[in-house]
Write an enzyme that holds these catalytic residues in place. Structure first.
Site, PDB file in Angstrom:
ATOM      1  N   GLY A 172     -48.047 -63.160  70.757  1.00 59.40           N
ATOM      2  CA  GLY A 172     -47.431 -62.799  69.489  1.00 59.40           C
ATOM      3  C   GLY A 172     -45.951 -63.165  69.505  1.00 59.40           C
ATOM      4  N   GLY A 173     -45.209 -62.423  68.700  1.00 59.01           N
ATOM      5  CA  GLY A 173     -43.769 -62.694  68.590  1.00 59.01           C
ATOM      6  C   GLY A 173     -43.055 -62.555  69.923  1.00 59.01           C
ATOM      7  N   GLY A 407     -32.080-100.003  70.843  1.00 60.41           N
ATOM      8  CA  GLY A 407     -31.578 -98.659  70.585  1.00 60.41           C
ATOM      9  C   GLY A 407     -31.704 -97.769  71.810  1.00 60.41           C
ATOM     10  N   ALA A 408     -32.756 -98.014  72.583  1.00 57.29           N
ATOM     11  CA  ALA A 408     -32.970 -97.178  73.768  1.00 57.29           C
ATOM     12  C   ALA A 408     -31.850 -97.410  74.793  1.00 57.29           C
ATOM     13  CB  ALA A 408     -34.329 -97.465  74.374  1.00 57.29           C
TER      14      ALA A 408
HETATM   15  C1  HXC Z   1     -49.646 -50.189  73.869  1.00 53.29           C
HETATM   16  C2  HXC Z   1     -50.943 -51.333  75.360  1.00 53.29           C
HETATM   17  C3  HXC Z   1     -50.635 -52.542  74.709  1.00 53.29           C
HETATM   18  C4  HXC Z   1     -49.750 -52.501  73.600  1.00 53.29           C
HETATM   19  C5  HXC Z   1     -51.938 -52.972  76.343  1.00 53.29           C
HETATM   20  N1  HXC Z   1     -51.758 -51.647  76.338  1.00 53.29           N
HETATM   21  N2  HXC Z   1     -51.270 -53.543  75.341  1.00 53.29           N
HETATM   22  N3  HXC Z   1     -50.466 -50.169  74.927  1.00 53.29           N
HETATM   23  N4  HXC Z   1     -49.305 -51.290  73.215  1.00 53.29           N
HETATM   24  N5  HXC Z   1     -49.403 -53.602  72.949  1.00 53.29           N
HETATM   25  C6  HXC Z   1     -52.340 -50.674  77.280  1.00 53.29           C
HETATM   26  C7  HXC Z   1     -53.826 -50.537  77.118  1.00 53.29           C
HETATM   27  O1  HXC Z   1     -54.116 -49.590  76.114  1.00 53.29           O
HETATM   28  C8  HXC Z   1     -54.240 -50.042  78.500  1.00 53.29           C
HETATM   29  O2  HXC Z   1     -53.929 -48.685  78.601  1.00 53.29           O
HETATM   30  C9  HXC Z   1     -53.280 -50.765  79.404  1.00 53.29           C
HETATM   31  O3  HXC Z   1     -52.183 -51.191  78.585  1.00 53.29           O
HETATM   32  C10 HXC Z   1     -53.873 -52.005  80.026  1.00 53.29           C
HETATM   33  O4  HXC Z   1     -54.461 -52.771  79.007  1.00 53.29           O
HETATM   34  P1  HXC Z   1     -55.948 -53.338  79.134  1.00 53.29           P
HETATM   35  O5  HXC Z   1     -56.355 -53.744  77.787  1.00 53.29           O
HETATM   36  O6  HXC Z   1     -56.811 -52.364  79.876  1.00 53.29           O
HETATM   37  O7  HXC Z   1     -55.699 -54.582  80.083  1.00 53.29           O
HETATM   38  P2  HXC Z   1     -56.402 -55.980  80.053  1.00 53.29           P
HETATM   39  O8  HXC Z   1     -57.870 -55.833  79.931  1.00 53.29           O
HETATM   40  O9  HXC Z   1     -55.861 -56.743  81.224  1.00 53.29           O
HETATM   41  O10 HXC Z   1     -55.889 -56.681  78.711  1.00 53.29           O
HETATM   42  C11 HXC Z   1     -54.544 -56.975  78.511  1.00 53.29           C
HETATM   43  C12 HXC Z   1     -54.271 -57.379  77.048  1.00 53.29           C
HETATM   44  C13 HXC Z   1     -54.787 -56.293  76.115  1.00 53.29           C
HETATM   45  C14 HXC Z   1     -54.984 -58.699  76.771  1.00 53.29           C
HETATM   46  C15 HXC Z   1     -52.776 -57.608  76.938  1.00 53.29           C
HETATM   47  O11 HXC Z   1     -54.289 -55.041  76.555  1.00 53.29           O
HETATM   48  C16 HXC Z   1     -54.340 -56.501  74.704  1.00 53.29           C
HETATM   49  O12 HXC Z   1     -54.925 -57.336  73.998  1.00 53.29           O
HETATM   50  N6  HXC Z   1     -53.335 -55.745  74.304  1.00 53.29           N
HETATM   51  C17 HXC Z   1     -52.809 -55.809  72.959  1.00 53.29           C
HETATM   52  C18 HXC Z   1     -52.071 -57.074  72.772  1.00 53.29           C
HETATM   53  C19 HXC Z   1     -51.428 -57.175  71.427  1.00 53.29           C
HETATM   54  O13 HXC Z   1     -52.102 -57.452  70.441  1.00 53.29           O
HETATM   55  N7  HXC Z   1     -50.139 -56.866  71.387  1.00 53.29           N
HETATM   56  C20 HXC Z   1     -49.403 -56.939  70.223  1.00 53.29           C
HETATM   57  C21 HXC Z   1     -49.043 -58.421  70.113  1.00 53.29           C
HETATM   58  S1  HXC Z   1     -48.040 -58.754  68.766  1.00 53.29           S
HETATM   59  P3  HXC Z   1     -54.828 -47.655  79.454  1.00 53.29           P
HETATM   60  O14 HXC Z   1     -54.138 -46.365  79.323  1.00 53.29           O
HETATM   61  O15 HXC Z   1     -56.192 -47.705  78.856  1.00 53.29           O
HETATM   62  O16 HXC Z   1     -54.830 -48.205  80.856  1.00 53.29           O
HETATM   63  C22 HXC Z   1     -46.565 -58.527  69.363  1.00 53.29           C
HETATM   64  C23 HXC Z   1     -45.553 -58.650  68.326  1.00 53.29           C
HETATM   65  C24 HXC Z   1     -44.228 -58.872  68.875  1.00 53.29           C
HETATM   66  O17 HXC Z   1     -46.320 -58.300  70.465  1.00 53.29           O
HETATM   67  C25 HXC Z   1     -43.344 -59.076  67.717  1.00 53.29           C
HETATM   68  C26 HXC Z   1     -42.019 -59.518  68.106  1.00 53.29           C
HETATM   69  C27 HXC Z   1     -41.207 -59.889  66.905  1.00 53.29           C
END
Ligand code: HXC
Length: 517
Positions: A172-173, A407-408
């Protein structure tokens, strides 16, 4: 009173102990099971032994104000400072074992604190990224928190070196902070970067794709150019970061540290006199020249898997760090294309921002022809390299090894775009275009009416070669400062760098230029 103080100390020690455990033994085992080190292990490997000083070990996010014991000590990121080869660097390391290393407000504030300190004291900032992205529970606060980091990335750009290691998810971002920094390292198989992940790809364009195929280390090292370095595991990645830091100054007001590798400055290499093949159509490997001239044959190539027709990287001459840009005739004949232009332009700008002199080795037949390159923006991208060189005020030294056409020729740090010292080997061919193309244009009618087309063309080609395919005319005009023997190249470069030691760059008065991005 005494009891209250003792209570505070006990709570503090409790929180500290809790923070040091990260997400606990099970999550640490999971992390290791994925082939990843923990955030603390990474810091220990990156820094000189025993130099890490931690900040904000018990800091928590705002949601935990009411009961400090309920918070997440450390808030999923470890921050502080330490030394690399005796020089200070600021670091942050996201802890995937704590809420997936997700970035909430407190987490971001910790990162911002070390970024601010890096800018204040003038030292590099190194981030180890391993995070699920914006902390979902923190909502818009976590988006605001990313904004705080982006702002600091941009303000620190060109002030202190910024390095990002991607050592897990980065989606993501969140990808935009690393991509605003100077160098991105990725780890094979365990790291990935994408703006939209496989699930979104599936929903929007109905395509099944894995994280690795979408944004794994090799995609970014070979295709997108986002990753500057790839390592096969965390340990090798952090070792490479240390290597890179050793070439760089701590900030834009300093020079890179001198390192004497005990390599004599007047060392010659007779083999170089035979490097360029007699047949001008034959390729050779430019890296032979690079490793021959640099101190101790040490070279750290940047983006070595991307746009391999141009080589960029750091080495030392006479102990001084230099940034090297060289066409690679062994790949696509060393042409300049879109990717090569952008790769080299960004590298030149980094070197210029951080007082690193530029050495340019030229063997370029021209810009890559064809509709793909034209529609892909070769005019825009080639202009970036031209702009970057012209703007650079660091010492700029060129050696034309063989081809330097059209040019290069101009773009590759020629005298005409303010190269300081420009040398050519006797094998240099400096002309508007290659002999065949030139003969076909100049003598089209004559060749067309000749009974033996091939012979007429070959004769005119040979004549053109004799007139233009050498460095003499350029040297007579003063566009080349000297024609040098290949075996002397190292010595001549080191002498030229010594001369340019006190070069003063002109800074035009303006807010900023408008590089054709
Ligand atoms: C809160 C999160 C989290 C998040 C993971 N966790 N991502 N908690 N916010 N964004 C937590 C999970 O709930 C879990 O907690 C622990 O971290 C480990 O995650 P798992 O899913 O068990 O690990 P894994 O299977 O290795 O998968 C990793 C992952 C997945 C692929 C990153 O967690 C995931 O898809 N997370 C969400 C990603 C996402 O969409 N993020 C937002 C992106 S947009 P527990 O307690 O169960 O262990 C973004 C915008 C930024 O970031 C903008 C900037 C301008």
């Amino acid at each position: 009173m005494e009891t209250r103080e003792n209570d505070a100390l006990i709570i503090l020690e409790d929180l500290r102990a809790q923070a040091l455990q990260g997400g606990g033994a099970d999550r640490i085992a999971d992390q290791h099971g994925k082939g990843k080190l923990t955030a603390r292990e990474r810091i220990d490997l990156l820094l000189d032994k025993g130099t890490f000083e931690e900040f904000d070990v018990i800091k928590t996010g705002r949601g935990s104000v009411t009961d400090v014991k309920e918070g997440i000590p450390g808030d999923g990121v470890i921050t502080g400072y330490g030394e690399i080869s005796g020089r200070e660097v600021m670091v942050f390391s996201q802890d995937f074992t704590v809420m997936g290393g997700s970035l909430g407000e407190g987490h971001s504030q910790k990162i911002c604190k070390v970024m601010d300190m890096a800018a204040k004291v003038g030292c590099p900032i190194i981030g180890m990224n391993d995070s699920g992205g914006a902390r979902i529970q923190d909502g818009v606060d976590s988006l605001a928190a990313y904004g705080e980091i982006f702002v600091r990335n941009v303000k620190a750009s060109g002030v202190v070196p910024q390095i990002s290691c991607i050592m897990g998810p980065c989606a993501g971002g969140a990808v935009y902070s690393p991509s605003l920094t100077d160098f991105v390292f990725m780890v094979e198989s365990t790291s990935y970067m994408f703006v939209t992940g496989p699930n979104v790809v599936k929903t929007v364009i109905h395509k099944d794709i894995s994280s690795e195929e979408l944004g794994g280390a090799w995609i970014h090292a070979e295709r997108s150019g986002v990753a500057h370095f790839v390592a096969s595991n965390d340990i090798l990645c952090l070792r490479d970061v240390r290597k890179l830091i050793n070439y760089l100054p701590s900030n834009n007001a300093q020079r890179a540290p001198l390192l004497d590798l005990s390599d004599p400055s007047d060392r010659t290499d007779p083999a170089l006199d035979y490097l360029v093949p007699v047949d001008p159509g034959k390729a050779y490997d430019m890296s032979v020249l690079i490793y021959s001239i640099l101190d101790g044959a040490e070279f750290l190539e940047v983006q070595s898997h991307f746009a391999r027709n141009i080589i960029c990287g750091f080495g030392r001459l006479g102990g001084q760090t230099i940034g090297l840009v060289a066409n690679q005739p062994a790949v696509l004949a060393g042409v300049l294309d879109n990717d090569a232009s952008v790769k080299a332009a960004r590298f030149v700008r980094f070197c210029d921002a951080f007082n690193i002199p530029l050495i340019v080795l030229v063997d370029v037949p021209g810009f890559m022809p064809g509709p793909e390159q034209e529609s892909g923006g070769i005019i825009r991208h080639g202009a970036k390299l031209l702009y970057a060189f012209i703007e650079a005020t660091v010492p700029r030294i060129t050696v034309i090894v063989r081809k330097a056409y059209g040019g290069a020729y101009l773009v590759m740090n020629s005298k005409h775009i303010l190269g300081d010292i420009n040398y050519a080997w006797p094998s240099a061919e400096i002309a508007v275009m290659g002999p065949r193309g030139a003969a076909e244009i100049l003598y089209r009618k004559e060749i067309g009416t000749s009974p033996d087309h091939e012979k007429a063309l070959a004769d005119r080609e040979a004549q053109y070669r004799a007139t233009f395919e050498n460095p003499l005319v350029a040297a007579q005009r003063g566009y080349i400062d000297d024609v040098i023997f290949p075996h002397q190249t190292r010595h001549r470069l080191i002498r030229a760098l010594q001369l340019l030691e006190g070069k003063k760059g002109e800074e035009p008065r303006r807010k900023h230029g408008n590089i054709p991005l």
